[in-house]
Write an enzyme that holds these catalytic residues in place. Structure first.
Site, short mmCIF file in Angstrom:
data_model
loop_
_atom_site.label_atom_id
_atom_site.label_comp_id
_atom_site.label_asym_id
_atom_site.label_seq_id
_atom_site.Cartn_x
_atom_site.Cartn_y
_atom_site.Cartn_z
N SER A 144 42.13 38.10 32.61
CA SER A 144 41.78 39.56 33.24
C SER A 144 41.33 40.39 32.37
O SER A 144 41.68 40.22 30.94
CB SER A 144 43.07 39.60 34.05
OG SER A 144 42.83 40.99 34.41
N TYR A 162 52.84 41.24 34.75
CA TYR A 162 51.66 40.51 35.10
C TYR A 162 50.54 40.35 33.97
O TYR A 162 49.97 39.38 33.74
CB TYR A 162 51.09 41.02 36.50
CG TYR A 162 49.61 40.49 36.73
CD1 TYR A 162 49.34 39.33 37.02
CD2 TYR A 162 48.61 41.24 36.44
CE1 TYR A 162 48.29 38.61 37.40
CE2 TYR A 162 47.32 40.70 36.56
CZ TYR A 162 47.08 39.29 37.12
OH TYR A 162 45.89 38.80 37.33
N LYS A 210 48.95 37.08 31.36
CA LYS A 210 47.71 36.89 30.95
C LYS A 210 47.47 36.71 29.71
O LYS A 210 46.89 35.78 29.16
CB LYS A 210 46.45 37.87 31.61
CG LYS A 210 46.48 37.77 33.28
CD LYS A 210 46.19 36.30 33.92
CE LYS A 210 46.42 36.23 35.05
NZ LYS A 210 46.02 34.70 35.70
P1 NAD Z 1 45.25 34.89 44.98
O1 NAD Z 1 46.66 35.20 45.41
O2 NAD Z 1 44.14 35.03 46.37
O3 NAD Z 1 45.05 33.26 44.62
C1 NAD Z 1 45.94 32.65 44.10
C2 NAD Z 1 46.36 31.27 44.81
O4 NAD Z 1 47.20 30.66 43.91
C3 NAD Z 1 46.99 31.58 46.15
O5 NAD Z 1 46.46 30.99 47.16
C4 NAD Z 1 48.42 31.43 46.23
O6 NAD Z 1 48.89 30.75 47.12
C5 NAD Z 1 48.41 30.14 45.08
N1 NAD Z 1 49.52 29.88 44.16
C6 NAD Z 1 50.52 30.78 43.52
N2 NAD Z 1 51.46 30.42 42.76
C7 NAD Z 1 51.24 28.94 43.20
C8 NAD Z 1 52.20 27.98 42.54
N3 NAD Z 1 53.10 27.91 41.82
N4 NAD Z 1 51.48 26.52 42.74
C9 NAD Z 1 50.59 26.54 43.49
N5 NAD Z 1 49.76 27.57 44.10
C10 NAD Z 1 50.10 28.53 43.77
O7 NAD Z 1 44.43 35.51 43.96
P2 NAD Z 1 43.13 35.53 43.47
O8 NAD Z 1 42.68 37.00 43.50
O9 NAD Z 1 42.17 34.64 43.94
O10 NAD Z 1 43.26 35.38 41.86
C11 NAD Z 1 43.08 34.21 41.25
C12 NAD Z 1 43.48 34.27 39.61
O11 NAD Z 1 42.61 34.86 39.11
C13 NAD Z 1 44.95 34.62 39.44
O12 NAD Z 1 45.23 34.08 38.59
C14 NAD Z 1 44.70 36.12 39.03
O13 NAD Z 1 45.81 36.48 38.39
C15 NAD Z 1 43.41 36.22 38.62
N6 NAD Z 1 42.87 37.39 38.43
C16 NAD Z 1 42.60 38.11 39.70
C17 NAD Z 1 41.95 39.33 39.87
C18 NAD Z 1 41.78 39.83 41.13
O14 NAD Z 1 41.68 41.28 40.97
N7 NAD Z 1 41.89 39.43 42.14
C19 NAD Z 1 41.56 40.05 38.51
C20 NAD Z 1 41.78 39.29 37.23
C21 NAD Z 1 42.45 38.04 37.29
#
Ligand code: NAD
Length: 339
Positions: free
Chosen positions: A125, A150, A154
């Site tokens: 991120s 959080y 990362k």
């Molecule tokens: P999201 O919550 O929609 O997707 C994450 C998925 O991982 C979910 O479906 C959740 O059920 C699953 N999950 C969580 N813990 C788990 C575990 N222990 N075992 C199995 N599955 C598990 O989030 P997103 O927005 O799609 O983000 C995806 C990745 O991108 C994450 O790592 C997040 O930190 C990173 N990220 C997101 C953003 C944003 O703004 N959305 C920005 C930067 C980085």
């Protein structure tokens, strides 16, 4: 070629699964449904016409991760999205965040480094940069002390991968630093599933427009930006998803120049909160109720990406605009609320 997508039923994961399927990859998904639902699997299937293999599995359970990989030793690449992502919650529940975001990464790496082909993409991120000294932000910008548990997961995640790459030349990895992903698939079959009060701007905008929230609070109108509101780099989730496919192909084709690479994924354009609101009002033809209130703790003034590394090295660039993203987010919101 079999690709494992962890967190593949989440917001970014589900869009990436569709793009991987479009390119002919055989996708297997792990998700524990902690922040997603089985309906997403149906959404993916109706877009691509292919139902991906799905296993409901909590990656915190080491023995389950082990047995998954022993059944799927033909995986040639892993895209690791699974993590908890709510910044505010991470401040209240730091240990939950360290456990979920760090242990899952370690267990996945432990198992995948036993495979013949070890290609790994990590969801990082732009939070790692904090308030960068210079804009746009290049990949060489300093990593600043994290503002939340959080954000720290990362940074630690990137370090864990780097350290592993140093001692394991077979492991090829790319950390993708996302700026602000928004929007939904144009089919409206998949999008961002809002659980609880949204922490991000766009779901809050669309829920306010639906009448679910009384009004949107804009935190701070006195920042040193052209209109006083915070500036971010909003990237359409479909563009973001495509970048994962390109990054994975780079690893599969051994085009990477080091076994740990980092890329910013953004549009390169900063938009203020008010610009985002106006974009929404334009595409939805709805007036949004909002009020400028005090600044929120922990918000930085401005962040947008220098994208030339991703553009030139990955050969990827964004194709969709802020208006496209707002329009898709609005269609998605209307669809899920009118069900
Ligand atoms: P999201 O919550 O929609 O997707 C994450 C998925 O991982 C979910 O479906 C959740 O059920 C699953 N999950 C969580 N813990 C788990 C575990 N222990 N075992 C199995 N599955 C598990 O989030 P997103 O927005 O799609 O983000 C995806 C990745 O991108 C994450 O790592 C997040 O930190 C990173 N990220 C997101 C953003 C944003 O703004 N959305 C920005 C930067 C980085």
């Amino acid at each position: 070629m079999k690709i494992l997508v962890t967190g593949g039923l989440g917001f970014i994961g589900s869009h990436t699964v569709v793009e991987l399927q479009n390119e002919g990859f055989d996708v297997v998904i792990i998700d524990d449904l902690s922040n997603s639902s089985l309906e997403v699997l149906e959404g993916i299937t109706s877009i691509s016409g292919i139902k991906p293999y799905f296993e409901e599995l909590d990656l915190k359970i080491k023995s389950d991760v082990k047995s998954f990989f022993s059944k799927h030793s033909d995986v040639v690449g892993v895209i690791h999205f699974a993590a908890s992502k709510a910044v505010g919650e991470s401040v209240k529940e730091p240990l939950m965040y360290y456990e979920n975001n760090i242990s899952t990464l370690v267990y996945v790496l432990q198992e995948m480094t036993k495979l013949n082909r070890q290609n790994f993409i990590f969801s990082s991120s732009c939070t790692v940069y904090g308030q960068a000294d210079e804009l746009p932000i290049t990949e060489n910008a300093q990593v600043k002390p994290a503002q939340s548990p959080y954000g720290n997961t990362k940074q630690i995640g990137e370090e864990i991968i780097q350290d592993t790459c140093k001692v394991n030349e077979k492991l090829n990895s790319i950390a993708l630093r996302y700026f602000n992903p928004i929007g939904a698939h144009p089919s409206t079959e998949i999008g961002e599933l809002p659980i609880g009060v949204p922490q991000n701007l766009v779901p809050f905008i669309t829920q306010t427009a639906m009448g679910m929230r009384e009004r949107l609070s804009v935190f701070g109108g006195d920042y040193a930006t052209p209109d006083g509101t915070c500036v971010r780099d909003y990237i359409h989730v479909v563009d973001l998803a495509k970048a994962h496919v390109v990054a994975l192909q780079r690893l599969l084709e051994n085009k990477n120049t080091s076994n740990y690479e980092v890329f910013n994924l953004g549009t390169g354009k900063g938009s203020s909160v008010l610009e985002a609101i106006h974009s929404f009002e334009k595409v939805s033809k709805k007036k949004l109720k909002y009020k400028i209130v005090d600044r929120r703790e922990g918000d930085i003034t401005a962040a947008y990406a220098e994208t030339s590394k991703a553009n030139n090295v990955l050969g990827w660039k964004t194709e969709l605009s802020l208006d496209d993203a707002m329009s898709s987010a609005w269609k998605w919101e209307q669809k899920i609320r009118n069900k």
